[in-house]
Each structure stands twice: as C-alpha cells, then as structure tokens.
Write an enzyme that holds these catalytic residues in place. Structure first.
Site, PDB file in Angstrom:
ATOM      1  N   ASN A 243      35.726  29.005  41.358  1.00  0.00           N
ATOM      2  CA  ASN A 243      36.068  30.285  40.749  1.00  0.00           C
ATOM      3  C   ASN A 243      35.464  30.326  39.360  1.00  0.00           C
ATOM      4  OD1 ASN A 243      37.301  32.694  39.886  1.00  0.00           O
ATOM      5  ND2 ASN A 243      39.122  31.594  39.186  1.00  0.00           N
TER       6      ASN A 243
ATOM      7  N   TYR B  73      45.024  41.973  34.306  1.00  0.00           N
ATOM      8  CA  TYR B  73      44.760  42.549  35.624  1.00  0.00           C
ATOM      9  C   TYR B  73      44.686  41.546  36.766  1.00  0.00           C
ATOM     10  CZ  TYR B  73      42.148  44.823  39.413  1.00  0.00           C
ATOM     11  OH  TYR B  73      41.738  45.285  40.624  1.00  0.00           O
TER      12      TYR B  73
END
Length: 501
Positions: free
Chosen positions: A101, A257
C-alpha cells in the site's frame, strides 16, 4: 490507497484473509488477491473486481495453508489491468510474495537498478513489483539456505536505504514466515495484533485496526516508522527498527477520508478525530458568519457523517439525513475513470425532498477533490427545493497532487488548484463555501490523548516529506496519469454505452 493483510495461524487462513479483505474493501475496489502457503507450495487467486466477486467457493477451497497474505487494490500508478492485481510473486530466493500500500517516488531509478545491477526482470508497470524485487534481491544477498529473522531485518534495512516514498508492506517468504514493514516516515498505516485459540497464538498484520477487531484479534500496536515485524511460520514474533532516522509523519488524509471511523491509526481514533473536525468547522463558521441562517445540517454519506453531526451540535442546528445511499454502488472517489464517477453519483445518492424544501441547507463533505461529485449533489439539493445551499469541507482545500499512494496525481484535476474559495464555490454552485483551516485539521487529528506533531499534508500545503519531489517529477506523473486516464476513460465509456444500448 490499498488494503493489505497477512496472517500466520494454526489452521487454514483462507476464510480469515477473505473476511479481512472485505473489511478493508473501502481501501480499494479495483482488484483483490490472496496467496497462501502450505508444505512449501503457494496457492494464489487474484483478479479485478470486488472481494466477493474475485473469490468463489472453488477458489477458496484451493487456498490451503495456515499462512497467507491478501490485498485489495485501487490504482495509483500504471493501469488497472488484472496483471497488476496483487500479491506479486518472485521465485528467488525461497519464493516470495508481496502486497503493498503506497507509492514509491524513485521507482524509475529502482527499475533501472533492478535490471542493470540486480539482473532481475519486472513484468508490469507497478511499483509494488519493483519493491518486491528490491526486497528479494536484498534477502538473496545474504546467501542463506534458511533465512533467519536477522537476515529478514537486514533486507528490510536495505529496502529503506534504496526505496523512497510512502509504503506499508506485507511479504510472505514461502515456508518461513511473514514480514510487515513501514516506510521511515510512517506515511501509510499498518498495525499488528494477536488472538488466542485452542491450538495456540495467531498473528495478523493489516492496514487498519478494524480488520483485527472484526476477526477477534487484539491490537498490539502500530508499526513505528521504519519498523518491521517478522512472524515465523511456527508463530514466533520478532520486531526490529530497520531505519536509520525514522520520523513519524503519517498521511493526515487517512483520518479525513480513507480510513474507516472505527479504526485507530497511530493511537488516534479516526472517529474522535472526525468529531473534532466538525467542532473546529463550527467554530470557524461562528467566527466568519455569526449571523448565519442555516436551518439544517446534512452530511454527504458516509465519511462526513461524524464531522457533520458534531458541527450541527456546536451550531445548535438540526442534523438530518437528507440523502439515501445505494450501498451497492462503489465509492466515487476511487472509481477508475471520470466517466464512471459522473454517472455513478445519481445512482449512488437520492435526496429526501422533505429535508430540503424551503430550507437553508448546509451540506458537509469530508473534502473536495475534483469537485464533480459535490457539484452534482448541490444541484440535487436545489432540485429537491432547497432555498439556499451552503457547503462545508472537513478538510482544507486540496490544491496539490499526492504522490504517496492516493489517486490525486494531476494538479489540473483538483478544483481548488490555483483557485480561491469563492472561485470553487462558484464552480460547484454553492451559495457560500467553508473550508477547514489546516492548523485546525492538524489539531483535530493530532490533538487527542496521543500527540502527533507532524503529518504529511502535501495535498493541502505542497510540502512533500520525502524531500525528493520537484516540479519536474510532478509534471512527469501528471502526464503519465493523463495518458492512462484517457485510455481508461475511453474503455469505461465504451462499457457504459454498451450497457445502455
């Protein structure tokens, strides 16, 4: 923004990996993959699509073994073809699989080194495959028939010395164990935990703590910047700081977010951070518009709901759910292609006219990136009868590209780039617009019980913590993304046209 997981268990881990990936699905909807290890053999399944669509019963039955890693992908560089679904695999040394990631900022230099010096072949445009080959090469240099934890940690140290950017990684060394590590700045999140079973202790590494919670694991802690954790196949855990000068500067956009509100990142509750964002926003509204005429606060589901609730409480204004969300439509921010984003908004949300008609409505969103979605939502509010539509962003204006693993690489795609707040308000059709101030956001996220002094806020202030990002680099990334986006948009449009016809 991808999701990673690794488990060393006492029985087959296929179902646990699947369940963890479904919990992390919000971090990537483009592709999914799982690889397990049993008796020195690897069993792999990966493809484009959601977790539930990639793995069927026949695939799960083949994923045997009590050790494995998994990945959900959303594209940040390169294409979104199934060839770039993770985990990636190299056979030498030992057979290593890796899921990643983040994003490497020196990937071109590394790809050249891998080919010319390491004599390795890279088969895709993914920086994750580059990272895998760097790790594999550094582990192979130890020249051991059976690697020890010292060899693994030494290889991670060399990865840190060669790789620049934001990265959280899980890698499985076939027959030996699973290693997780985090870049020296701690930009991308990664945690590890344990659970006790009748057979013994099982360990799990993942992007977010919520995936541990759901599977019954107890969070041990986050990996520190530059730190690695190595769990051997027989269940022994080792940790080591592998970076020379680590410094915690996590991505603040995770709290805005990306992460689920029920996650804890670097000791900070995402939920409580978002509550504080709403409180700070309310204070700003009362400073700048003390005579406001807001009748109702309505969140744009789902990420902004927590901040909107606290904002309404501090303003003393009604909080109402004005939009109903179709749960079977993906997150528009991470959908591959602008055409798909535009089409999906009205499929995704529907306004409850009762909450809008004749009212001055304050809409709250977590952030404004491209502006496409919020413009359509404001129009929906007006069509539902709102008298005035105000807009509030729990984050500051997103003005700069992100290079550490979030799909914001092109400055021209950012509605706030080189524009004032009033310019953005006019473009999205809001009667007025309020952005969160960056110092307030930093205090909201880093001002809890666990104090974090520095964050990666590059998308807001243009300051890149790795120190290697200049205008030429940004221009190169923007051109690459534009070229890929054109091809991707054409393909998505063709599919939509075919479906509609």
């Amino acid at each position: 923004m991808c999701g990673i997981v690794g488990i060393v268990g006492k029985s087959n881990v296929n179902q646990a990996l699947y369940d963890a990936l479904t919990v992390l699905q919000h971090r990537g909807q483009d592709a999914a993959g799982i690889v397990t290890s049993h008796d020195g053999r690897l069993f792999l399944r990966k493809d484009n699509g959601l977790v539930r669509d990639v793995f069927h019963q026949r695939h799960m039955q083949r994923l045997v073994g009590h050790m494995g890693i998994g990945h959900v992908r959303y594209p940040t560089a390169g294409s979104s073809t199934s060839a770039e679904a993770q985990p990636f695999y190299v056979n030498s040394p030992y057979g290593i699989t890796l899921a990643h990631n983040g994003n490497l900022t020196n990937v071109e230099q590394l790809a050249k080194e891998i080919y010319e010096s390491d004599l390795r072949h890279v088969n895709t445009n993914s920086d994750s495959e580059v990272l895998l080959n760097v790790f594999a090469h550094e582990l192979a240099r130890r020249g051991k028939l059976q690697p020890t934890e010292e060899d693994v940690f030494a290889a991670v140290t060399d990865v840190h010395n060669r790789c620049v950017g934001g990265y959280a990684v899980v890698a499985m060394v076939t027959g030996y164990g699973i290693v997780g590590f985090r870049d020296p700045h701690g930009i991308r999140p990664i945690v590890f935990g344990q659970r006790h079973t009748d057979e013994g202790v099982e360990y799990m590494i993942a992007s977010e703590s919520v995936s541990l919670d759901v599977l019954g694991f107890t969070l041990i802690r986050d990996l520190a910047p530059g730190e690695a954790v190595y769990i051997t196949e027989d269940g022994k855990l080792h940790t080591r700081q592998c970076a020379t000068n680590p410094s915690l500067t996590p991505c603040i956009f995770e709290h805005v977010y990306l992460a689920r509100p029920d996650s804890i990142i670097d000791g900070v509750s995402v939920y409580k951070a978002r509550l504080r964002m709403g409180e700070k926003l309310a204070e700003k509204i009362l400073r700048e518009r003390p005579e406001h005429d807001i009748d109702v606060v309505i969140p744009i589901p789902d990420t902004s709901r927590t901040a909107a609730l606290e904002l309404a409480n501090h303003l003393g204004v009604k909080f109402r759910e004005g939009f109903v969300k179709n749960r079977y439509i993906g997150r528009t921010f991470i959908m591959p292609g602008q055409a798909a984003r535009k089409k999906s908004v009205r499929q995704k949300l529907n306004a409850i006219e009762l909450e809008f008609r004749g009212k001055n409505v304050m809409l709250v969103d977590d952030s404004i990136v491209r502006g496409t979605t919020c413009k359509q939502i404001i129009q929906m509010a007006r069509e539902a009868g709102a008298k005035n539509v105000y807009f509030c962003s729990a984050a500051p204006a997103v003005r700069y590209p992100n290079v550490y693993g979030i799909d914001m690489p092109s400055a021209h795609e950012l509605i706030a780039h080189n524009r004032s707040t009033q310019d953005v308000a006019d473009l999205i059709g809001a009667d007025w617009l309020i952005y969160q101030d960056l110092p307030d956001l930093i205090e909201a996220v880093g001002g809890g019980k666990i104090k974090i002094e520095n964050f990666d806020c590059a998308v807001f202030d243009g300051k890149y913590v790795t120190g290697d990002v200049d205008e030429a680099y940004l221009n190169k990334i923007e051109q690459a993304r534009n070229d890929a986006s054109k091809v991707k948009t054409q393909a998505v449009s063709a599919i939509i046209d075919l479906y509609n016809n």
